[in-house]
Design a protein around this motif. Structure first.
Motif: not given
Length: 551
Positions: A531-548
């Protein structure tokens, strides 16, 4: 239980309390505010509802708060509800109810954090719009990061967003650009007030490659040719630079098209007919003081030439005519006066001034080795988008530019953004995502699969609760960022989430070691980590930043 569900429970309980006493519950707000207490010892969540409405309803705040606490505590998802101070109410959730937040994230996946607050709304988002006479400078680069992130956030809240770039291809600056190209093609010095730098030489050379006889043309034809081809080459390069930066536009709108099509003249004629323009001292003025501006604005100068605002008026009319409910302008620090004049222009055309929103962005400075960086190798006078990306990369540049409120002057420390440590904010956040992705890979290697039915009531550690509650804040953060037009709220939230994750990870072993067997707690913690990983991925996507997934 999510904060939104708790808010509904508190409101329903308040209705029950007031109704039982024969009091009017119409005093209750539609949405009850639920917040995280600054001191975790006070509880998981808190509300000041009793202080807001008790006296209006005819009760003392503490009396209302206690009655509300007793009613809310009847719900099995609430472990405790306690009154504090003059009428604050603090809640602790039962572990299994709190764990439902994890299940909600897993079910929603990439949609977690999205909402519908702007469903059905058409928003025109104009940003960057740098003069097409040179590479995009740092101010424009800031808008490229912030504007694109804002567009993503507004779209995540249901808005139909059009990203638009206003091409200032009319006026004296474009003529100076053309004359600078001609001078370079001739091998002559840059004209006074002209443009210099390696890019001018490159474009001039390309014009000659395409049109070898360009310099032999009559002066007027030569000027138009260098202007047309040079402007096209410059715009192509700007589009490419922005695309490589992760920022793409739906519309590139030409300023000159408003003049060539007669739209400027038609708009001015309509405003004259309505009385919003008046003649004085041989010029035509917009009666903008009637709509809140500090002074009336010259629209047509005494020599008959349109002032710059004439194009702005026609452009705004065009936007509204395309059906946009809100037109957001993202402008530089030297455009503060545009707020009142654009709102006045909307009012003069018979529209609600609220159709116009103007965001003003402050300057960006680069620092390296503690000293300001002042010169670009290519542009010769300013630092460009390409300079910043070459120095730190797209992700670091976008994240750093988006993590501050645009109304603050920003100093970008190049040395800090190159560090692979917790001091570097983008590395700190991306590393948290990469570590979580690594956990899932390691779990798969052990034959452990994510269990959506894991017993989340086992997540009773304080650090587990803190991580869950932080995850639960994400939808409200995104909504608030959209409402306030402040993408930096998402970035700052991700840093808080990273801190909560690292604290959890330091005390809560997730995977079994050696010959240990996986337990129910293992699967509960794996679910929390995903769940935490998903939120990081979603948040970074909103900023246009990759989630490596690896770092």
């Amino acid at each position: 239980m999510t904060p939104a569900v708790l808010a509904e429970l508190v409101r329903a309980s308040a209705v029950q309390v007031l109704t039982a006493r024969g009091l009017d519950h119409a005093v209750l707000p539609e949405l009850v505010t639920i917040e995280r207490p600054r001191n975790p010892e006070h509880g998981d969540y808190a509300t000041n509802l009793a202080l807001q409405v008790a006296k209006k309803a005819g009760m003392a705040p503490r009396e209302f708060a206690q009655a509300l606490a007793d009613e809310v505590a009847k719900d099995s998802g609430v472990a405790t509800a306690e009154v504090a101070g003059p009428g604050f109410l603090n809640f602790r959730l039962a572990a299994d109810a709190q764990g439902e937040q994890v299940r909600q994230v897993l079910a929603a996946g990439e949609r977690y954090g999205s909402g519908d607050v702007y469903a059905g709304r058409k928003i025109n988002l104009e940003f960057v719009s740098a003069n097409p006479t040179g590479p995009i400078h740092l101010g424009g680069t800031r808008w490229a990061a912030v504007g694109d992130a804002l567009g993503r956030i507004l779209a995540a809240q249901g808005a139909d967003v059009t990203r638009e770039y206003y091409v200032n291809d009319a006026g004296a600056q474009v003529d100076r650009f053309a004359e600078s190209l001609i001078a370079s093609a001739k091998g002559e010095p840059t004209p006074e007030n002209g443009y210099a730098g390696a890019y001018i030489s490159d474009i001039a050379a390309e014009v000659l490659r395409r049109e070898p006889s360009a310099l032999s043309l009559p002066e007027g034809e030569r000027h138009q040719l260098f202007r047309r081809i040079g402007m096209g080459l410059m715009l192509d390069e700007m589009r490419h630079s922005l695309h490589e930066f992760g920022t793409d536009f739906d519309v590139f709108f030409s300023e000159s098209s408003l003049h060539d099509s007669g739209e400027v003249d038609r708009t001015l004629s309509e405003l004259k007919a309505s009385g919003s323009l008046y003649e004085a001292d041989g010029a035509w003025w917009l009666r903008s003081t009637a709509f809140g501006d500090d002074k009336d604005r010259v629209v047509v100068k005494s020599d008959g030439a349109p002032a710059y605002i004439a194009g702005d008026l026609a452009y705004l009319k065009d936007k509204i005519g395309r059906g946009f409910d809100v037109c957001v302008y993202m402008l530089g620090a030297d455009h503060h006066g545009y707020i009142a004049r654009l709102k006045a222009a909307a009012a003069a055309m018979g529209h609600d001034p609220a159709v116009v929103e103007v965001l003003i962005g402050q300057l960006v400075n680069l620092v390296k080795d503690g000293q300001p960086v002042k010169m670009s190798k290519r542009a010769g006078t300013v630092i460009t988008l390409e300079d910043l990306v070459e120095a730190v990369g797209v992700d670091a540049a976008r994240y750093e530019l988006a993590r501050y409120s645009v109304d603050s002057v920003l100093e970008v420390d190049l040395d800090l953004l190159r560090k692979r440590s917790d001091e570097n904010p983008v590395y700190y956040v991306q590393y948290a995502h990469a570590r979580l992705a690594s956990l899932q890979r390691n779990a798969a290697d052990l034959g452990l699969k994510l269990d959506p039915n894991a017993d989340l009531g086992l997540l009773t550690l304080a650090q587990e609760g803190e991580l869950i509650r932080t995850i639960g804040e994400f939808p409200a953060i995104v909504r608030r960022a959209a409402e306030l037009r402040e993408p930096h709220r998402v970035a700052r939230y991700l840093e808080i989430l990273a801190g909560a994750f690292h604290k959890f990870y330091a005390v809560a072993p997730v995977l079994p070691k050696g010959d240990e067997e996986a337990t129910a707690l293992t699967f509960a913690r794996l679910a929390l980590c995903e769940a935490a990983r998903q939120v990081f991925a979603n948040g970074l996507r909103l900023l246009g930043v990759s989630a490596p997934e690896r770092m």
